[in-house]
Write an enzyme that holds these catalytic residues in place. Structure first.
Site, PDB file in Angstrom:
ATOM      1  CE  LYS A  73     -33.026 -84.088 -91.128  1.00 48.82           C
ATOM      2  NZ  LYS A  73     -31.652 -84.251 -90.482  1.00 48.82           N
ATOM      3  CB  THR A  75     -34.934 -75.560 -86.299  1.00 45.77           C
ATOM      4  OG1 THR A  75     -34.206 -76.018 -85.179  1.00 45.77           O
ATOM      5  CG2 THR A  75     -35.183 -74.415 -85.958  1.00 45.77           C
ATOM      6  NE  ARG A  96     -35.831 -88.909 -86.871  1.00 44.33           N
ATOM      7  CZ  ARG A  96     -34.548 -89.180 -87.011  1.00 44.33           C
ATOM      8  NH1 ARG A  96     -33.854 -90.426 -87.080  1.00 44.33           N
ATOM      9  NH2 ARG A  96     -33.554 -87.987 -87.327  1.00 44.33           N
ATOM     10  CE  LYS A 107     -29.752 -85.678 -83.442  1.00 43.19           C
ATOM     11  NZ  LYS A 107     -30.920 -84.996 -83.064  1.00 43.19           N
ATOM     12  CG  PHE A 383     -26.805 -69.812 -88.331  1.00 48.15           C
ATOM     13  CD1 PHE A 383     -26.305 -70.192 -86.895  1.00 48.15           C
ATOM     14  CD2 PHE A 383     -27.069 -70.785 -88.947  1.00 48.15           C
ATOM     15  CE1 PHE A 383     -26.513 -71.496 -86.476  1.00 48.15           C
ATOM     16  CE2 PHE A 383     -27.526 -71.926 -88.539  1.00 48.15           C
ATOM     17  CZ  PHE A 383     -26.998 -72.159 -87.201  1.00 48.15           C
ATOM     18  CD1 TRP A 411     -33.091 -71.436 -83.639  1.00 47.40           C
ATOM     19  CD2 TRP A 411     -32.473 -69.194 -83.559  1.00 47.40           C
ATOM     20  NE1 TRP A 411     -32.207 -71.151 -82.808  1.00 47.40           N
ATOM     21  CE2 TRP A 411     -31.791 -69.719 -82.498  1.00 47.40           C
ATOM     22  CE3 TRP A 411     -32.233 -67.970 -83.885  1.00 47.40           C
ATOM     23  CZ2 TRP A 411     -31.040 -69.184 -81.494  1.00 47.40           C
ATOM     24  CZ3 TRP A 411     -31.398 -67.264 -82.890  1.00 47.40           C
ATOM     25  CH2 TRP A 411     -30.959 -67.753 -81.729  1.00 47.40           C
TER      26      TRP A 411
END
Length: 558
Positions: A73, A75, A96, A107, A383, A411
């Site tokens: 998210k 990314t 954040r 995480k 991916f 990505w």
């Protein structure tokens, strides 16, 4: 093909001096408080000076329910921001800050990944500009002043059995969840039970992220309920006279942090309330300031849309007077497979049937977001193992739900891989088709608000709450808190309170274990099922592989 790690990519970034990033937004250097060469805080005087400007378009990035396969998210948020700038739009990103606990746990970091990152990645994921330390210190000051007040005569007649205020530390430390305080004799005070939460679960964090300015911050801090008397009347932070000193500690932490992406686009990284026990969004002051400085502001909300997006709409937007123009729901082929029943170890093999079955989870999120009156586009975070047939299955499913799915390869390729997504999102936002509204009004009774979320967002049959909880909600309504929104605290992994029930389950109830009044933050926390406000470290924490290498560079962050 070998891919570089996130930290290797971040370390090779060609960063610009932060004053140049500020110049691009029209922020004079005298209004930037630099923290080194690549990050700075934006002064309140400048923020006040831009308030009369019109707002840009607000774009929310949310996601399906998180799975161990990862959704990306943040990314996608970064990649979309870079993509918008690449197609000639003036865009900013608002995300954040990272908590130290999850960084050293399981995480990992919160700066994006691959070619879609915010830098400096190492500092962002560690101490950054010290905001979380300031919040921990302000929270700890109040903790100390409460026990000090009790020690020196307890003028407020606090019932030691009903002290609500717990302590915090920004680390995953399960040993501190429940502790006994003030042992060791008369000089140390009156023994009682207490406990620690992680800093991001502190009400001080939630308040900092919802406050409009320092005056509002101080008032909200003063309104926090810290304990109750024997007659059950509340004792507020202002009764302990702590809110002024707490505000002093938080003075700099209130200012948004300006950094940049790998492609030198501006980003505010500020605040980080828990997405379970709080509302899981970056600060209001960062978002509202960004809307005055850019034509498009891309922000995110924690966990899946059933938690993050719902709270973004019903709490943050309601409190700050915001209205999103478009929402991006992030999904991956891998996550759809897991929701379709495939084990993590088998995700590499093509399985179109499982993708289609798992899309039920995505479909429910699309319907939920649309129910707020906001248009939706699905970003399929690509991916390398995804097959054309699997991607086509998601596209077809989303099309059947009146939305469009766009494959984004940010990505791997940065903005080059996200321009198609950026064009779709910009067109959606520019169409001005949104008619945003929260899904319940302020005046609705508190229990009905809980039922509205449980039935309309989770698709539960009922809310299970005993009489004690219903009576507590009615008492708060009588005390003038009935117009507050509710903040649901439940597992992020499922629409239900059972983390193992993936997909789009039906035929379940939502049990409410307890309700908590966050009077300063301005919401009622509704705890459903088992929720940890102090996480523990996994069996093999990430901290075991984080170290300085021979060149003095950090290794192991991800």
């Amino acid at each position: 093909m070998a891919f570089k790690s996130d930290i290797e990519i971040a370390r090779a970034a060609n960063k610009k001096p932060i004053q140049q990033i500020g110049d691009g937004l029209g922020i004079p250097s005298e209004h930037l408080l630099p923290y080194g060469h690549d990050k700075a805080k934006v002064g309140q005087e400048f923020i006040d000076s831009v308030q009369e400007r019109p707002n840009g378009k607000l774009i929310l990035v949310t996601a399906v329910n998180p799975t161990p396969a990862g959704e990306g998210k943040t990314t996608t948020t970064v990649g979309l921001g870079d993509g918008l700038n690449a197609i000639g739009k003036k865009a900013m990103i608002c995300i954040r800050e990272a908590s130290l606990g999850p960084n050293f746990g399981m995480k990992g970091g919160a700066a994006g990944g691959g070619r879609a990152q915010v830098v400096p990645m190492e500092e962002m994921n560690l101490h950054f500009t010290g905001d979380f330390h300031a919040i921990t210190s302000a929270h700890s000051l109040l903790s100390a002043m409460i026990d000090n007040h009790i020690y020196w005569g307890n003028e407020q007649e606090i019932d030691l059995r009903r002290v609500q205020w717990r302590r915090v530390v920004d680390m995953n430390d399960r040993a501190l969840r429940q502790v006994t305080l003030s042992l060791g004799g008369v000089a140390n005070g009156f023994p009682r039970e207490g406990g620690f939460d992680i800093t991001v679960a502190s009400e001080v964090m939630a308040i900092l992220c919802l406050a409009r300015n320092l005056k509002d911050l101080e008032e909200r801090l003063g309104a926090m309920i810290v304990a109750y008397r024997r007659d059950r009347s509340p004792v507020y932070c202002r009764d302990i006279k702590a809110e002024g000193a707490m505000t002093v500690l938080l003075k700099d932490a209130m200012q948004p942090n300006l950094v940049q992406t790998l492609e030198n686009n501006p980003a505010f990284v500020h605040g980080g309330p828990f997405a379970n026990i709080a509302h899981g969004c970056n600060s209001v002051i960062a978002t509202t300031t960004a809307l005055k400085l850019a034509d498009y502001v891309v922000t995110e909300a924690g966990f899946g849309a059933d938690l993050g997006a719902e709270k973004f709409m019903n709490i943050k937007c309601r409190k700050a007077g915001l209205a999103p123009s478009a929402v991006v729901v992030v999904a991956t082929v891998r996550a759809m497979k897991m929701n379709g029943g495939v084990a993590k170890t088998d995700l590499g093999a093509e399985n179109v049937e499982a993708v289609t079955k798992g899309c039920a989870n995505l479909g429910r999120h699309i319907e939920n977001v649309k129910s707020f009156g906001v248009p939706v586009v699905v970003a399929v975070n690509h991916f390398v193992t995804d097959t054309d047939a699997e991607v086509a299955a998601i596209r077809d499913y989303v099309s059947g739900h009146g939305a469009e799915a766009v494959v984004s390869r940010h990505w791997e390729l940065g903005s080059e891989g996200s321009t198609e997504l950026a064009r779709k999102v910009a067109a959606l936002a520019d169409a001005d088709s949104a008619s945003f509204a929260p899904i319940y009004p302020d005046e609705m009774p508190l229990f009905e608000k809980i039922e509205t979320i449980a039935k309309r967002i989770y698709r539960a049959d009922e809310v299970l709450a005993d009489q004690k909880i219903r009576d507590q909600l009615r008492l708060w309504e009588e005390q003038g808190y009935g117009d507050l929104p509710v903040c649901m605290a439940k597992t992020q992994y499922s629409f239900t309170t059972d983390p193992t029930r993936r997909g789009a389950p039906t035929g379940f109830g939502v049990p409410v274990r307890e309700v908590r009044l966050s009077a300063g933050a301005g919401f009622i926390v509704v705890v459903c099922g088992e929720i940890m406000t102090m996480p523990g470290l996994p069996k093999v924490p990430a901290a075991e592989t984080i170290r300085l290498n021979e060149e003095g560079l950090i290794e192991g962050l991800f």
